[in-house]
Design an enzyme around this catalytic site. Structure first.
Site, PDB file in Angstrom:
ATOM      1  N   ASP A 106       0.863  -1.183   0.000  1.00 41.70           N
ATOM      2  CA  ASP A 106       0.000   0.000   0.000  1.00 41.70           C
ATOM      3  C   ASP A 106       0.901   1.234   0.000  1.00 41.70           C
ATOM      4  O   ASP A 106       2.129   1.123   0.030  1.00 41.70           O
ATOM      5  CB  ASP A 106      -0.972  -0.032   1.177  1.00 41.70           C
ATOM      6  CG  ASP A 106      -0.275   0.054   2.520  1.00 41.70           C
ATOM      7  OD1 ASP A 106       0.965   0.170   2.562  1.00 41.70           O
ATOM      8  OD2 ASP A 106      -0.966   0.016   3.551  1.00 41.70           O
ATOM      9  N   ASP A 278      -8.133  -7.507   0.308  1.00 49.90           N
ATOM     10  CA  ASP A 278      -7.140  -7.815   1.347  1.00 49.90           C
ATOM     11  C   ASP A 278      -7.754  -7.407   2.672  1.00 49.90           C
ATOM     12  O   ASP A 278      -8.616  -6.527   2.712  1.00 49.90           O
ATOM     13  CB  ASP A 278      -5.841  -7.013   1.158  1.00 49.90           C
ATOM     14  CG  ASP A 278      -5.980  -5.605   1.706  1.00 49.90           C
ATOM     15  OD1 ASP A 278      -6.605  -4.764   1.028  1.00 49.90           O
ATOM     16  OD2 ASP A 278      -5.522  -5.346   2.839  1.00 49.90           O
ATOM     17  N   CYS A 316     -14.534 -27.847   6.846  1.00 57.61           N
ATOM     18  CA  CYS A 316     -13.299 -27.167   6.463  1.00 57.61           C
ATOM     19  C   CYS A 316     -12.176 -28.189   6.294  1.00 57.61           C
ATOM     20  O   CYS A 316     -12.028 -29.100   7.108  1.00 57.61           O
ATOM     21  CB  CYS A 316     -12.923 -26.147   7.540  1.00 57.61           C
ATOM     22  SG  CYS A 316     -11.405 -25.253   7.175  1.00 57.61           S
ATOM     23  N   CYS A 318      -8.864 -27.382   6.179  1.00 55.66           N
ATOM     24  CA  CYS A 318      -7.562 -26.794   6.534  1.00 55.66           C
ATOM     25  C   CYS A 318      -6.807 -27.715   7.504  1.00 55.66           C
ATOM     26  O   CYS A 318      -7.384 -28.610   8.125  1.00 55.66           O
ATOM     27  CB  CYS A 318      -7.740 -25.401   7.129  1.00 55.66           C
ATOM     28  SG  CYS A 318      -8.140 -25.375   8.884  1.00 55.66           S
ATOM     29  N   CYS A 321      -8.360 -27.800  11.073  1.00 54.91           N
ATOM     30  CA  CYS A 321      -9.602 -28.577  11.229  1.00 54.91           C
ATOM     31  C   CYS A 321      -9.382 -30.064  10.985  1.00 54.91           C
ATOM     32  O   CYS A 321     -10.113 -30.898  11.525  1.00 54.91           O
ATOM     33  CB  CYS A 321     -10.677 -28.026  10.293  1.00 54.91           C
ATOM     34  SG  CYS A 321     -11.270 -26.415  10.829  1.00 54.91           S
ATOM     35  N   HIS A 347      -6.647 -21.512   9.914  1.00 54.86           N
ATOM     36  CA  HIS A 347      -8.066 -21.757   9.616  1.00 54.86           C
ATOM     37  C   HIS A 347      -8.740 -20.514   9.017  1.00 54.86           C
ATOM     38  O   HIS A 347      -9.448 -20.611   8.013  1.00 54.86           O
ATOM     39  CB  HIS A 347      -8.827 -22.203  10.871  1.00 54.86           C
ATOM     40  CG  HIS A 347     -10.299 -22.167  10.660  1.00 54.86           C
ATOM     41  ND1 HIS A 347     -10.985 -23.168  10.015  1.00 54.86           N
ATOM     42  CD2 HIS A 347     -11.215 -21.193  10.934  1.00 54.86           C
ATOM     43  CE1 HIS A 347     -12.259 -22.823   9.908  1.00 54.86           C
ATOM     44  NE2 HIS A 347     -12.422 -21.640  10.462  1.00 54.86           N
TER      45      HIS A 347
HETATM   46 ZN   LIG Z   1     -10.354 -25.011   9.194  1.00 55.47          ZN
END
Ligand SMILES: [Zn+2]
Length: 388
Positions: A106, A278, A316, A318, A321, A347
């Site tokens: 930025d 973002d 999920c 990820c 998880c 996560h």
């Molecule tokens: Zn997750």
């Protein structure tokens, strides 16, 4: 027209290294590919924020595992510490932080207006006191570009003034200053391997946003950002401003909605033509013990999770998880273990990165309308979330 002048002078920012190809459109939603010197960006896209050249509590390997493609770093912070000259001396931001993929910086504008201790704005730039040591510092359009050239990100941003959203006179002045500064940023930029994006301002005022989008578009930037949103206005106001700006900005260049990134903001933004997002939210919430899901947030401090062997989100995929229970995460938080921030950041980042990927796939398959309808139906009843 400025754009003609800038193209004649080779200053338009158009470069063979940066091209944007639209691969599918559905309504106003777009799926595209933006080419940068450090790799391609598949849009719509969510960019994790690495304020101080690090996405807090996450290693580059973990970001790769999350399939993050673009990360953002903050000019204001890196200018004050360690200093952009030092980053340049140490090989530039990609090398310094060991992130070989695309980076966006930025301009420092937003942080100067929100973080610096005291600031004085004049036509030429902003003088402020550093929040770190109280020293007097100054940023101008030219110095912001010089700093961003030292840092060496693929996408750099014009220096702008972000005003509080509801003051019409202030927003008109800030918009005019933003326009003058955008032109000066284009003139100051010299590196051909960086794409400079212009920023549309104008608060919640439709007529200002129309003027700003038309002027910024006329300067011939290779991409456009929408600034000054998610700074206190309502969701309805944000959505209506996005619709106005979407009608004016050129279709063949990427649109970036700055600092916005709740799950519902992503879907609402894509419905209104946005390609890039973002937000610090996923990692900030992680440090405050909160897990993001598509249907709302879980505060894992809550005693109801003491014996809860389920993952944060059954749906999920990820790392967190797949491997850890809510009960374990709650224990880490209670014991003040650093791993809680890492696991929750993984996560939360996955939630937004995966949502953006599914949105993209739905646009390509022509079923994004249905995807969005299902998304909002699942969320009905949960509270509205804000990005900042
Ligand atoms: Zn997750």
């Amino acid at each position: 027209m400025h754009s003609q002048i800038l193209e004649d002078a080779g200053l338009s920012g158009k470069s063979g290294q940066f091209t944007f190809d639209l691969v599918a459109q559905q309504g106003r939603a777009r799926a595209g590919i933006f080419h940068t010197p450090h790799g391609i960006l598949q849009t719509p896209l969510f960019a994790p924020v690495g304020t101080q050249a690090t996405v807090k509590s996450i290693t580059p390997d973990q970001l790769n595992e999350l399939n993050a493609s673009l990360i953002l770093a903050n000019t204001y912070h890196l200018f004050l510490r360690p200093g952009d000259d030092l980053v340049a001396e140490l090989g530039g931001l990609h090398h310094f932080m060991n992130w070989p993929n695309p980076i966006l910086t930025d301009s420092g504008g937003f942080q100067v207006f929100s973080l610096a201790e005291s600031r004085k704005i004049d036509a030429d730039g902003v003088t402020f006191r550093s929040h770190i040591d109280g020293s007097t510092q100054r940023l101008t359009p030219e110095s912001s570009i010089a700093i961003q050239q030292n840092l060496g990100a693929d996408i750099i941003m014009a220096f702008d003034e972000c005003a509080p959203p509801y003051d019409p006179e202030y927003n008109r002045r800030a918009m005019e200053r933003t326009h003058a500064w955008a032109y000066r940023c284009l003139r100051a930029k010299t590196r051909p391997d960086q794409a400079l994006f212009g920023i549309v301002q104008g608060g919640i005022f439709p007529e200002l946003r129309e003027v700003s989008a038309a002027y910024i578009a006329s300067l011939g930037f290779p991409g456009h950002a929408i600034g000054g949103l998610s700074v206190g206005e309502t969701k309805e106001e944000m959505n209506s401003i996005l619709e106005i700006v979407d009608r004016i900005l050129p279709e063949d260049k990427p649109r970036y909605l700055m600092g916005v990134g709740t799950p519902e903001d992503l879907v609402n933004g894509v419905l209104r033509g946005v390609d890039l997002f973002d937000c610090v939210l996923p990692t900030r919430l992680a440090r405050h013990n909160s897990a993001m899901t598509r249907t709302g947030r879980l505060n894992l401090v809550n005693a109801t999770y003491t014996r809860d062997q389920a993952p944060i989100d059954e749906n999920c995929s990820c790392y967190t998880c797949r491997n850890f229970s809510r009960a374990y995460l709650r224990h880490l938080i209670a014991a003040r273990e650093m791993l809680s921030a890492t696991l929750l950041s993984i996560h939360n980042l996955h939630t937004l990165l995966q949502l953006a990927r599914e949105i993209r796939q739905a646009i390509i398959e022509g079923c994004f309308d249905q995807f969005a309808a299902n998304f909002f139906a699942q969320r009905s009843g949960s509270e509205q979330e804000t990005s900042r």
